[in-house]
Every structure is written in C-alpha cells, then in structure tokens.
Design a protein around this motif. Structure first.
Motif, PDB file in Angstrom:
ATOM      1  N   VAL A   1       0.855  -1.191   0.000  1.00 10.40           N
ATOM      2  CA  VAL A   1       0.000   0.000   0.000  1.00 10.40           C
ATOM      3  C   VAL A   1       0.888   1.237   0.000  1.00 10.40           C
ATOM      4  CG1 VAL A   1      -1.860   1.229   1.185  1.00 10.40           C
ATOM      5  CG2 VAL A   1      -1.757  -1.277   1.278  1.00 10.40           C
ATOM      6  N   THR A   2       0.570   2.203  -0.830  1.00 12.45           N
ATOM      7  CA  THR A   2       1.344   3.434  -0.898  1.00 12.45           C
ATOM      8  C   THR A   2       1.358   4.124   0.469  1.00 12.45           C
ATOM      9  OG1 THR A   2      -0.606   4.695  -1.588  1.00 12.45           O
ATOM     10  CG2 THR A   2       0.790   3.764  -3.327  1.00 12.45           C
ATOM     11  N   PRO A   3       2.386   4.956   0.754  1.00 10.46           N
ATOM     12  CA  PRO A   3       2.509   5.565   2.079  1.00 10.46           C
ATOM     13  C   PRO A   3       1.286   6.370   2.515  1.00 10.46           C
ATOM     14  CG  PRO A   3       4.571   5.784   0.894  1.00 10.46           C
ATOM     15  CD  PRO A   3       3.580   5.234  -0.090  1.00 10.46           C
ATOM     16  N   GLU A   4       0.553   6.931   1.567  1.00 10.38           N
ATOM     17  CA  GLU A   4      -0.647   7.694   1.908  1.00 10.38           C
ATOM     18  C   GLU A   4      -1.921   6.959   1.507  1.00 10.38           C
ATOM     19  OE1 GLU A   4      -0.281  11.586   0.250  1.00 10.38           O
ATOM     20  OE2 GLU A   4       1.327  12.169   1.631  1.00 10.38           O
ATOM     21  N   GLY A   5      -1.787   5.681   1.160  1.00  7.53           N
ATOM     22  CA  GLY A   5      -2.958   4.889   0.805  1.00  7.53           C
ATOM     23  C   GLY A   5      -3.760   4.479   2.027  1.00  7.53           C
ATOM     24  N   THR A   6      -4.869   3.802   1.781  1.00  8.02           N
ATOM     25  CA  THR A   6      -5.809   3.419   2.836  1.00  8.02           C
ATOM     26  C   THR A   6      -5.763   1.921   3.071  1.00  8.02           C
ATOM     27  OG1 THR A   6      -7.294   5.242   2.254  1.00  8.02           O
ATOM     28  CG2 THR A   6      -8.245   3.422   3.526  1.00  8.02           C
ATOM     29  N   ILE A   7      -5.790   1.532   4.342  1.00  6.83           N
ATOM     30  CA  ILE A   7      -5.952   0.136   4.729  1.00  6.83           C
ATOM     31  C   ILE A   7      -7.277   0.023   5.470  1.00  6.83           C
ATOM     32  CG2 ILE A   7      -5.079  -1.754   6.153  1.00  6.83           C
ATOM     33  CD1 ILE A   7      -2.269  -0.699   5.675  1.00  6.83           C
ATOM     34  N   ALA A   8      -8.160  -0.826   4.957  1.00  2.00           N
ATOM     35  CA  ALA A   8      -9.494  -0.955   5.545  1.00  2.00           C
ATOM     36  C   ALA A   8      -9.844  -2.420   5.732  1.00  2.00           C
ATOM     37  CB  ALA A   8     -10.539  -0.287   4.647  1.00  2.00           C
ATOM     38  N   VAL A   9     -10.656  -2.695   6.730  1.00  2.00           N
ATOM     39  CA  VAL A   9     -11.181  -4.033   6.954  1.00  2.00           C
ATOM     40  C   VAL A   9     -12.695  -3.938   7.138  1.00  2.00           C
ATOM     41  CG1 VAL A   9      -9.048  -4.901   7.989  1.00  2.00           C
ATOM     42  CG2 VAL A   9     -10.828  -3.954   9.465  1.00  2.00           C
TER      43      VAL A   9
ATOM     44  N   THR B   1     -17.557   6.785   1.380  1.00  2.00           N
ATOM     45  CA  THR B   1     -16.961   7.013   2.693  1.00  2.00           C
ATOM     46  C   THR B   1     -15.461   6.771   2.662  1.00  2.00           C
ATOM     47  OG1 THR B   1     -19.011   6.489   3.848  1.00  2.00           O
ATOM     48  CG2 THR B   1     -16.968   6.262   5.105  1.00  2.00           C
ATOM     49  N   LEU B   2     -15.031   5.689   2.022  1.00  2.00           N
ATOM     50  CA  LEU B   2     -13.603   5.415   1.913  1.00  2.00           C
ATOM     51  C   LEU B   2     -12.899   6.523   1.139  1.00  2.00           C
ATOM     52  CD1 LEU B   2     -13.730   1.591   1.181  1.00  2.00           C
ATOM     53  CD2 LEU B   2     -12.790   2.668   3.235  1.00  2.00           C
ATOM     54  N   ASP B   3     -13.495   6.985   0.056  1.00  2.00           N
ATOM     55  CA  ASP B   3     -12.902   8.083  -0.707  1.00  2.00           C
ATOM     56  C   ASP B   3     -12.783   9.343   0.149  1.00  2.00           C
ATOM     57  OD1 ASP B   3     -12.671   6.503  -2.945  1.00  2.00           O
ATOM     58  OD2 ASP B   3     -14.443   7.319  -3.960  1.00  2.00           O
ATOM     59  N   GLY B   4     -13.808   9.587   0.966  1.00  3.86           N
ATOM     60  CA  GLY B   4     -13.809  10.778   1.798  1.00  3.86           C
ATOM     61  C   GLY B   4     -12.781  10.758   2.913  1.00  3.86           C
ATOM     62  N   LEU B   5     -12.312   9.572   3.273  1.00  5.65           N
ATOM     63  CA  LEU B   5     -11.308   9.452   4.329  1.00  5.65           C
ATOM     64  C   LEU B   5      -9.883   9.534   3.795  1.00  5.65           C
ATOM     65  CD1 LEU B   5     -12.950   6.633   6.475  1.00  5.65           C
ATOM     66  CD2 LEU B   5     -12.689   9.048   7.103  1.00  5.65           C
ATOM     67  N   HIS B   6      -9.737   9.586   2.478  1.00  2.00           N
ATOM     68  CA  HIS B   6      -8.404   9.724   1.902  1.00  2.00           C
ATOM     69  C   HIS B   6      -7.738  11.000   2.419  1.00  2.00           C
ATOM     70  CE1 HIS B   6      -5.145   9.322  -0.968  1.00  2.00           C
ATOM     71  NE2 HIS B   6      -5.340  10.575  -1.341  1.00  2.00           N
ATOM     72  N   GLY B   7      -6.506  10.870   2.865  1.00  3.68           N
ATOM     73  CA  GLY B   7      -5.790  12.020   3.396  1.00  3.68           C
ATOM     74  C   GLY B   7      -6.091  12.335   4.848  1.00  3.68           C
ATOM     75  N   ARG B   8      -6.827  11.452   5.516  1.00  2.00           N
ATOM     76  CA  ARG B   8      -7.151  11.660   6.936  1.00  2.00           C
ATOM     77  C   ARG B   8      -6.557  10.510   7.745  1.00  2.00           C
ATOM     78  NH1 ARG B   8     -13.453  12.445   7.392  1.00  2.00           N
ATOM     79  NH2 ARG B   8     -12.856  12.513   9.585  1.00  2.00           N
ATOM     80  N   PRO B   9      -5.326  10.670   8.206  1.00  2.00           N
ATOM     81  CA  PRO B   9      -4.636   9.576   8.908  1.00  2.00           C
ATOM     82  C   PRO B   9      -5.351   9.181  10.191  1.00  2.00           C
ATOM     83  CG  PRO B   9      -3.124  11.356   8.317  1.00  2.00           C
ATOM     84  CD  PRO B   9      -4.505  11.867   8.093  1.00  2.00           C
ATOM     85  N   GLY B  10      -4.975   8.016  10.723  1.00  2.00           N
ATOM     86  CA  GLY B  10      -5.536   7.536  11.972  1.00  2.00           C
ATOM     87  C   GLY B  10      -6.594   6.488  11.739  1.00  2.00           C
ATOM     88  N   LEU B  11      -7.130   5.975  12.833  1.00  2.00           N
ATOM     89  CA  LEU B  11      -8.111   4.900  12.773  1.00  2.00           C
ATOM     90  C   LEU B  11      -9.523   5.460  12.815  1.00  2.00           C
ATOM     91  CD1 LEU B  11      -8.669   1.833  12.808  1.00  2.00           C
ATOM     92  CD2 LEU B  11      -8.599   1.952  15.311  1.00  2.00           C
ATOM     93  N   HIS B  12     -10.357   5.007  11.866  1.00  2.00           N
ATOM     94  CA  HIS B  12     -11.740   5.466  11.748  1.00  2.00           C
ATOM     95  C   HIS B  12     -12.672   4.257  11.802  1.00  2.00           C
ATOM     96  CE1 HIS B  12     -10.124   9.325  10.188  1.00  2.00           C
ATOM     97  NE2 HIS B  12      -9.243   8.544   9.588  1.00  2.00           N
ATOM     98  N   TYR B  13     -13.597   4.253  12.754  1.00  2.00           N
ATOM     99  CA  TYR B  13     -14.640   3.229  12.833  1.00  2.00           C
ATOM    100  C   TYR B  13     -15.922   3.894  12.380  1.00  2.00           C
ATOM    101  CZ  TYR B  13     -17.503  -0.519  15.059  1.00  2.00           C
ATOM    102  OH  TYR B  13     -18.381  -1.557  15.328  1.00  2.00           O
TER     103      TYR B  13
END
Length: 244
Positions: free
Chosen positions: A139-147, A222-234
């Motif tokens: 995953v790119t350094p600014e990419g998203t990891i989601a489960v 929602t995933l697109d909207g979280l791009h560029g927002r580091p940290g954990l989001h539930y």
C-alpha cells in the motif's frame, strides 16, 4: 472518457492512481464492491478462495485488463505469504480486507463448540490482521488500509445481545486494528473499520434492512472521503462514526 471492448459494455477509463486490492471478492459485499470500483474506473485485484468459477470471474471478463483475480484462503498463513510474494512488485492505493464468515445467531457463546468458536474468530479477527501485516508494504505511504467490520462489533451499542460469537469476533477485530493503529501512530495512512450496515446478502439474510445498492455506494464514498485523513476510523457506510 470511456473505453469499449467486445466482451462487455462500455466502461470508464481507469482512474489514475486508484488501484484497489480487495481480499474476499467472490460474492456478496465483496463482489458488489469490486463491481462498484470497476464501474468507477478503478483498477481492481480481487481474491477468491478456491478454484471454482465465481461472480468475480464474470466481472473480470466484462472488464478485461481492469479487474484481475488472485487466489488466497486467509485462514492459511502459507497462502497469505504466497500472495504477498506474487504481488511483490505491485502497489495499491487501497487494501480492503472483506473476507469473513458468520454463524447461527441463536445460542450463547457458552453453548458454542470449540471448533465453531475457533472457525469464526480465526476467520473474522485473526486472519484480517495477518493479511494487513503481510500486505501493508504493498500500500502506498498515503494509501488506505481498511477491513470489513460491523456495527455488531460495537460494545457500546450492544443493548439487545444475540449473534454473540459473531459480535465477539468483530469486536476483537476492532481491538486488533486499534493495536495496529497504535503501533503505526504518526503514519499518513487512513485505517478504516467499515460497518456496511445490515445488507441483504447470503450472509445478511433476506430480512436485512439494506439492499446492496444502498450500502455499497456509501461504503465507496466514505472510503474516498477518508483519503488524506490519517488515523483509525470506525465508521458506517454513511460516514458516521460508530461508538466503540
């Protein structure tokens, strides 16, 4: 701009810089996510568990060169390692681990057999973190990891009980991702626990409140909207924060 091919309808040209690795895409929500991303022009590598033909194969035929298929059983560490090796020269903007199972909603956790408890917990809680750890460098350094989590993983919202082992597995997944986030504090990646809502699929059942066409576009937005927002989001499919 769109591209056309003889094996399917016109599709949008791939969106630059939007490469998705989707773990668990053969049916249900995973397949719907792959379809939504393909429709939006994303490059999608989706995984299936076995060798049989699935809906993902039909999607790949309709979007040649845009949707690719890999194979992995997330409960088998050797298969995760093999997938990691096959993708060693690839990078993605989003890793989404969707693979999971449910079990019978009746009965208490104390009435659950050891075998069933282990099956659900290994698949829903342990295996996603093994996948994340193995594939994080893809995953790119600014990419998203989601489960794929669930609203039923919320301890605060559990006021009616039921689905005890499934709830417990998703709560454990949330806790494990919170530990992962703590170990990666300060990194630029958004980390997402996604609650898609109760959706009418084979897992969700026919009585579920939402259709796939209501949930999945919201998940993608929602995933697109979280791009560029580091940290954990539930969060849920509408982008609302879910109580822990």
């Amino acid at each position: 701009m769109t591209t056309t091919n003889s094996e399917g309808p016109a599709t949008p040209a791939p969106a630059p810089g939007r490469r998705v690795l989707l773990i668990g895409a053969s049916r249900g929500l995973g397949l719907a996510l792959a379809r939504e991303w393909a429709r939006g022009g994303r490059q999608v590598v989706g995984t299936v568990r076995g060798s049989g033909r699935t809906g993902l194969h039909e999607l790949a035929e309709a979007h040649p060169g845009q949707v690719e298929i890999e194979t992995v059983d997330v409960t088998e560490p050797a298969q995760i390692a093999a997938l990691q090796a096959r993708l060693a020269d690839r990078t993605f903007d989003l890793l989404f681990v969707n693979a999971g199972v449910t079990n019978q909603p009746e009965g208490t956790v104390a009435e659950t057999s050891n075998e069933e408890f282990v099956r659900v917990m290994v698949t829903n809680a342990l295996s996603p973190l093994r996948v994340v750890e193995a594939l994080q460098d893809r995953v790119t350094p600014e990419g998203t990891i989601a489960v794929m989590s669930s609203g039923q993983g919320s301890v605060a919202n559990n006021e009616h009980g039921g689905h005890e082992v499934y709830r417990g597995s998703k709560a454990a997944l949330n806790t494990f991702m919170r530990s992962y986030a703590a170990r990666h504090h300060g990194e630029a990646r958004p980390l997402v626990l996604m609650a898609p809502g109760w959706v009418r699929t084979d897992m969700g059942g026919p009585g579920a409140r939402l259709g796939i066409d209501e949930s999945i576009p919201g998940v993608v937005r929602t995933l697109d909207g979280l791009h560029g927002r580091p940290g954990l989001h539930y969060v849920d499919y509408l982008g609302r924060t879910v109580p822990w």
